[in-house]
Design a protein around this motif. Structure first.
Motif, short mmCIF file in Angstrom:
data_model
loop_
_atom_site.label_atom_id
_atom_site.label_comp_id
_atom_site.label_asym_id
_atom_site.label_seq_id
_atom_site.Cartn_x
_atom_site.Cartn_y
_atom_site.Cartn_z
N LEU A 1 53.29 38.55 37.67
CA LEU A 1 52.12 39.27 38.16
C LEU A 1 51.15 39.57 37.03
CD1 LEU A 1 53.63 41.76 40.78
CD2 LEU A 1 52.20 39.75 41.23
N ARG A 2 51.65 39.77 35.82
CA ARG A 2 50.76 39.94 34.66
C ARG A 2 49.94 38.67 34.43
NH1 ARG A 2 51.07 43.97 31.00
NH2 ARG A 2 52.62 45.61 31.34
N ALA A 3 50.61 37.53 34.53
CA ALA A 3 49.91 36.26 34.36
C ALA A 3 48.88 36.06 35.47
CB ALA A 3 50.91 35.11 34.33
N ILE A 4 49.24 36.42 36.69
CA ILE A 4 48.32 36.31 37.82
C ILE A 4 47.09 37.19 37.59
CG2 ILE A 4 48.02 36.85 40.28
CD1 ILE A 4 51.01 36.03 40.61
N ALA A 5 47.31 38.42 37.09
CA ALA A 5 46.20 39.33 36.83
C ALA A 5 45.24 38.73 35.81
CB ALA A 5 46.73 40.68 36.35
N ILE A 6 45.77 38.12 34.77
CA ILE A 6 44.91 37.49 33.76
C ILE A 6 44.10 36.36 34.41
CG2 ILE A 6 44.89 36.11 31.64
CD1 ILE A 6 47.44 37.66 30.81
N TYR A 7 44.75 35.56 35.24
CA TYR A 7 44.05 34.48 35.94
C TYR A 7 42.93 35.02 36.82
CZ TYR A 7 43.23 30.67 39.23
OH TYR A 7 42.63 29.71 40.01
N LEU A 8 43.17 36.17 37.45
CA LEU A 8 42.18 36.76 38.34
C LEU A 8 41.10 37.55 37.58
CD1 LEU A 8 44.56 38.08 41.15
CD2 LEU A 8 43.04 36.10 41.29
N ILE B 1 41.38 40.39 35.98
CA ILE B 1 41.50 41.84 36.15
C ILE B 1 42.45 42.32 35.06
CG2 ILE B 1 40.96 41.85 38.61
CD1 ILE B 1 43.93 41.89 39.24
N PRO B 2 42.57 43.62 34.81
CA PRO B 2 43.46 44.09 33.74
C PRO B 2 44.88 43.54 33.89
CG PRO B 2 42.08 45.89 34.48
CD PRO B 2 41.83 44.74 35.43
N GLU B 3 45.48 43.14 32.76
CA GLU B 3 46.80 42.51 32.81
C GLU B 3 47.84 43.40 33.48
OE1 GLU B 3 50.24 40.98 29.68
OE2 GLU B 3 48.14 40.82 29.08
N ASP B 4 47.71 44.70 33.33
CA ASP B 4 48.70 45.62 33.90
C ASP B 4 48.27 46.15 35.27
OD1 ASP B 4 46.62 47.27 33.16
OD2 ASP B 4 47.86 48.69 32.03
N TYR B 5 47.36 45.47 35.94
CA TYR B 5 46.82 45.92 37.23
C TYR B 5 47.93 46.22 38.24
CZ TYR B 5 44.37 45.84 41.73
OH TYR B 5 43.90 46.16 42.98
N PHE B 6 48.93 45.33 38.33
CA PHE B 6 49.97 45.47 39.35
C PHE B 6 51.06 46.46 38.98
CE2 PHE B 6 48.19 41.24 40.20
CZ PHE B 6 48.00 41.30 41.56
N LEU C 1 44.86 40.26 49.17
CA LEU C 1 44.24 40.92 48.03
C LEU C 1 43.22 40.02 47.34
CD1 LEU C 1 44.46 43.57 46.27
CD2 LEU C 1 45.98 42.23 44.78
N THR C 2 43.49 38.71 47.31
CA THR C 2 42.60 37.77 46.62
C THR C 2 41.67 37.04 47.58
OG1 THR C 2 44.24 35.96 46.72
CG2 THR C 2 44.32 37.44 44.80
N ASN C 3 41.59 37.52 48.84
CA ASN C 3 40.64 36.94 49.80
C ASN C 3 40.81 35.42 49.93
OD1 ASN C 3 38.50 37.55 51.66
ND2 ASN C 3 37.05 36.60 50.27
N LEU D 1 45.42 46.76 49.92
CA LEU D 1 45.30 45.30 49.94
C LEU D 1 43.86 44.87 50.19
CD1 LEU D 1 48.49 44.33 51.98
CD2 LEU D 1 48.24 44.52 49.49
N ALA D 2 42.92 45.80 50.06
CA ALA D 2 41.50 45.44 50.21
C ALA D 2 41.16 44.36 49.19
CB ALA D 2 40.63 46.67 49.99
N SER D 3 40.42 43.36 49.62
CA SER D 3 40.12 42.22 48.76
C SER D 3 39.46 42.66 47.45
CB SER D 3 39.19 41.25 49.49
OG SER D 3 39.82 40.74 50.65
N LEU D 4 39.93 42.08 46.35
CA LEU D 4 39.35 42.37 45.05
C LEU D 4 37.88 41.98 45.04
CD1 LEU D 4 42.24 40.94 42.86
CD2 LEU D 4 41.69 43.37 43.13
N PRO D 5 36.99 42.81 44.52
CA PRO D 5 35.57 42.47 44.48
C PRO D 5 35.30 41.13 43.79
CG PRO D 5 35.88 44.78 43.93
CD PRO D 5 37.25 44.18 44.01
N SER D 6 36.12 40.79 42.79
CA SER D 6 35.91 39.53 42.07
C SER D 6 36.23 38.30 42.91
CB SER D 6 36.76 39.52 40.80
OG SER D 6 38.15 39.64 41.12
#
Length: 320
Positions: free
Chosen positions: A150-157, A159-164, A246-248, A285-290
């Motif tokens: 999930l840290r890797a996914i956050a970087i890909y998205l 968003i902050p690495e520790d988002y999840f 979450l990622t729309n 789970l609202a879609s991330l603005p990005s």
């Protein structure tokens, strides 16, 4: 059939590699989750000996007499703890229950106040003293590996690495041990009876320890079924519906199933142990603005993880 790319990634490239390896891991994981929703992962922290011990104790549990197993069945918990007997779970929109029975272990909360309603105790199998210890160790190791992914996914998205992290530490994750039981007269089964009907997972990501037999298939973009085979002790990791919401739809929760083997092999058991990484029920789970723009308008209504889980458990028949 259209080509399907399911890469084999090494988790230590992300957790212990240099910046180049980390960046490549993030890019490869993101691409796979964007295209197919599936990867296989090596060096995930589970030793071959621990996996072997897990499958032996899981088999020992399902070999117990039916009346003993049913002592650990608690319908009021909607299959989220303990044993769930045959014929109880049906894939969404399917009419015939899956050909399986299973055991589910949930979170053991550490360092936070919690409600027993939200986090019931995990029943201990008194007949098998090692069962609780081994499933508990597997739970924690897969939870840790999942947090790194999930840290890797956050970087890909982006968003902050520790988002999840605050959402999944002490989250509602589930370890499920599945027994696809032998069928003595497979020719008498309904035509639509399968080990696990076509479905998408509910959670953020799923980490699947290699099953004891083949059968896992993923639905490709052109409507064909593609068999997934993990190498050796690798685990299979896929996107769940919560992460897709979450990622729309940027990351894909891909339809998959477990098909029946040839009729002469239906008399053999198949065992499988997936870990469903869930967040706390309160996570939005609202879609991330990005992940929302003019070309990708917001697709989903805003839900919390708890609301979505409740809806899906009712759809698959585990909650009334």
């Amino acid at each position: 059939m259209a080509a399907i790319h399911i890469p084999r990634l090494d988790l230590t490239d992300f957790t212990g590699g240099d910046s180049t390896k980390r960046q490549q891991f993030v890019a490869d994981l993101g691409r796979a989750f964007n295209e197919t929703g599936f990867v296989t992962v090596a060096n995930h922290g589970l030793s071959p000996a621990l996996i072997s011990d897990l499958y032996q104790t899981v088999q020992d549990f399902f070999d117990l007499p039916e009346d003993v197993k049913r002592r650990y069945e608690f319908p009021e918990l909607a299959g989220q703890r303990g044993y769930t007997s045959k014929g109880k779970e049906t894939a969404k929109d399917a009419k015939t229950p899956d050909l399986k029975e299973f055991w589910q272990r949930g979170q053991t909360i550490v360092g936070e106040d919690y409600s027993k309603v939200d986090f019931p105790d995990n029943p201990k199998v008194t007949q098998l003293p090692s069962f609780d210890n081994i499933t508990g160790e597997i739970y924690k190791k897969l939870e840790f590996a999942g947090r790194q992914l999930l840290r890797a996914i956050a970087i890909y998205l982006e968003i902050p690495e520790d988002y999840f992290e605050p959402h999944v530490i002490n989250g509602n994750s589930i370890l499920r041990a599945i027994h696809y039981f032998p069928i003595e007269n497979p020719e008498s089964l309904p035509n639509d009876a399968v080990r696990a009907g076509a479905h998408e997972d509910i959670n953020l990501i799923t980490l699947l320890i290699g099953a004891s037999a083949d059968g896992l298939e993923v639905l490709t973009h052109d409507g064909q079924w593609f068999a997934i085979k993990a190498k050796g002790e690798d685990i299979v990791v896929n996107v769940g519906d919560m992460l897709q919401r979450l990622t729309n739809n940027k990351l894909k929760s891909t339809t998959h199933r477990v098909v029946n083997p040839p009729i002469d092999q239906m008399r053999n058991s198949r065992y499988s142990v997936p870990f469903f990484l869930h967040p706390k029920a309160s996570m939005s789970l609202a879609s991330l603005p990005s992940c929302v723009d003019r070309d990708h308008p917001k697709y989903y209504a805003d839900y919390t993880a708890g609301q979505y889980l409740d809806e899906r458990l009712r759809e698959i028949g585990l909650k009334k």
